[in-house]
Design an enzyme around this catalytic site. Structure first.
Site, PDB file in Angstrom:
ATOM      1  CG  ASP A   1      32.573  42.066  43.171  1.00 40.87           C
ATOM      2  OD1 ASP A   1      32.978  41.796  44.316  1.00 40.87           O
ATOM      3  OD2 ASP A   1      32.240  43.214  42.818  1.00 40.87           O
TER       4      ASP A   1
ATOM      5  CG  HIS B   1      36.673  45.605  45.182  1.00 39.52           C
ATOM      6  ND1 HIS B   1      36.373  44.901  44.031  1.00 39.52           N
ATOM      7  CD2 HIS B   1      35.717  45.263  46.075  1.00 39.52           C
ATOM      8  CE1 HIS B   1      35.285  44.174  44.216  1.00 39.52           C
ATOM      9  NE2 HIS B   1      34.870  44.369  45.463  1.00 39.52           N
TER      10      HIS B   1
ATOM     11  CG  HIS C   1      37.011  40.319  46.321  1.00 41.18           C
ATOM     12  ND1 HIS C   1      37.167  41.088  47.451  1.00 41.18           N
ATOM     13  CD2 HIS C   1      35.737  40.529  45.887  1.00 41.18           C
ATOM     14  CE1 HIS C   1      36.031  41.728  47.704  1.00 41.18           C
ATOM     15  NE2 HIS C   1      35.151  41.415  46.761  1.00 41.18           N
TER      16      HIS C   1
ATOM     17  NE  ARG D   1      28.431  43.022  43.970  1.00 38.61           N
ATOM     18  CZ  ARG D   1      29.072  41.917  44.335  1.00 38.61           C
ATOM     19  NH1 ARG D   1      30.079  42.001  45.197  1.00 38.61           N
ATOM     20  NH2 ARG D   1      28.701  40.731  43.896  1.00 38.61           N
TER      21      ARG D   1
END
Length: 410
Positions: A196, A343, A194, A358
């Site tokens: 983000d 990723h 995916h 994150r």
């Protein structure tokens, strides 16, 4: 996994306290090893608080409601960078490009000491290389957020956890431990690839992740280059995809949270984005779909949409020429450009703990080739062809409708 029934009678024929205790213990063991889909099943992370030094960064799910996101002005900091990146590279002991297509590691830089000029050059490097890695970084989450804010306004996730420490609602917590055992029957590996939150109207740009706890081995992350995927396609396919748009949806992610009994802080949205977008700084074309959130291509028959997306998803996940793989150590940091890479994590480390934080800045609204060229007056480019030109490589012009066998044996 079905609950285990335990029955034990005392000498007088009644259910004794020992039986109840064993039943509770058995159910606890089942709960501790329940199987999950790691993509849509958020972690509660309630175990082992007493002896864990990063307990304040473990997941929590605040019951709050956030307003829908609206368009905001974003200017990519890479526009202000020196293309030679002299300030950034001169601070590094070593610059290591990890593959031709994607991934660079900078050795010897302390991210806490970056100047604004170096941050701008980092944004440009990430835009060019897709993902940039640093090791042995002592920066705090607050310092990580400060760097992220340099790149753009920060995104607050509607469903995934934030740290327990108050005031960190802009931090996305990644947390897996022994209580979260991935179940191969619940998902395929390709589904975990995916970019983000691509369902947002302005999905993320230069995103950072710092691992604070991780296994000695396992738990790697892989990134796949959308630039390289575009460059690999035939000219006819490139032109075809440039004219398409696709629907990206947050619905499944929100449904996964609600199924887990968790509050959704902002109602799920769906957005339409170009299948090929242009990076605003590099001017390079990138395929912009992903298995996690892209649901269908619009304006074409469903079998055609399914076939094209299936092809692109498998290229993202399986073509190793597009990939870089990074093994995390505690205090490793990665910056990647969510506009041009997808990723996935490897879930091969259970029952070990993997914990990361994150920070996710918003980027601009995705721009198609046509819109980019109309707005800027520039011609959007194929990254691989531009690099070959810089290297002095003569590129033969392909003719549509003709193909030639090529490749090598290894």
């Amino acid at each position: 996994m079905a609950p285990v029934a335990i029955s034990e009678e005392s000498s007088n024929g009644t259910i004794g306290s020992v039986a109840e205790s064993k039943k509770v213990q058995a159910n606890q063991r089942i709960e501790e090893t329940r199987i999950i889909n790691p993509f849509y099943s958020p972690s509660a992370g309630n175990e082992n608080d007493d002896d864990y030094s990063y307990a304040k960064y473990k997941p929590r799910f605040p019951v709050v409601n956030w307003e829908p996101l609206t368009e905001i002005e974003v200017t990519d900091r890479g526009h202000f960078a020196d293309s030679s990146k002299t300030a950034l590279f001169s601070a590094a002991q070593k610059v290591k490009h990890l593959t031709p297509a994607i991934g660079t590691e900078l050795v010897g830089i302390d991210l806490r000491q970056l100047t604004d000029q170096q941050k701008d050059e980092l944004a440009l490097l990430v835009a060019e290389r897709g993902v940039v890695f640093f090791r042995d970084q002592e920066l705090s989450i607050h310092e990580q957020l400060d760097i992220a804010r340099h790149f753009g306004p920060l995104h607050k996730h509607a469903t995934t956890p934030v740290p327990r420490e108050p005031g960190l609602e802009e931090v996305h917590v990644v947390y897996n431990d022994a209580s979260r055992r991935p179940d191969a029957s619940a998902f395929s590996k390709i589904e975990l690839w995916h970019s983000d939150v691509t369902y947002e109207i302005q999905p993320p740009s230069t995103t950072s992740l710092k691992v604070i706890t991780g296994p000695e081995y396992g738990g790697d992350t892989l990134w796949s280059s959308g630039y390289a995927l575009y460059s690999s396609l035939s000219p006819g396919m490139q032109v075809y995809l440039e004219g398409l748009t696709a629907l990206h949806s947050a619905v499944a992610q929100a449904d996964g949270s609600r199924a887990a009994g968790l509050h959704v802080r902002r109602e799920p949205v769906e957005s339409i984005h170009p299948v090929v977008r242009v990076h605003p700084v590099t001017g390079w074309k990138s395929v912009y779909v992903n298995p996690g959130f892209t649901r269908r291509i619009l304006g074409v028959p469903k079998p055609e949409s399914d076939t094209i997306l299936n092809f692109l998803f498998h290229q993202i996940a399986e073509n190793v020429d597009f990939h870089v793989r990074f093994h995390w150590e505690p205090n490793s940091v990665a910056f990647w450009d969510n506009r041009i890479v997808t990723h996935t994590a490897t879930f091969d480390f259970w029952p070990q703990t993997r914990h990361a934080l994150r920070a996710t800045p918003h980027g601009e609204k995705p721009e198609s080739v046509e819109d980019y060229e109309s707005r800027t007056g520039k011609v959007a480019k194929d990254r691989q062809i531009e690099i070959w030109k810089e290297q002095g490589v003569e590129i033969p012009q392909s003719k549509k409708g003709l193909s030639r066998a090529r490749g090598y044996n290894d």
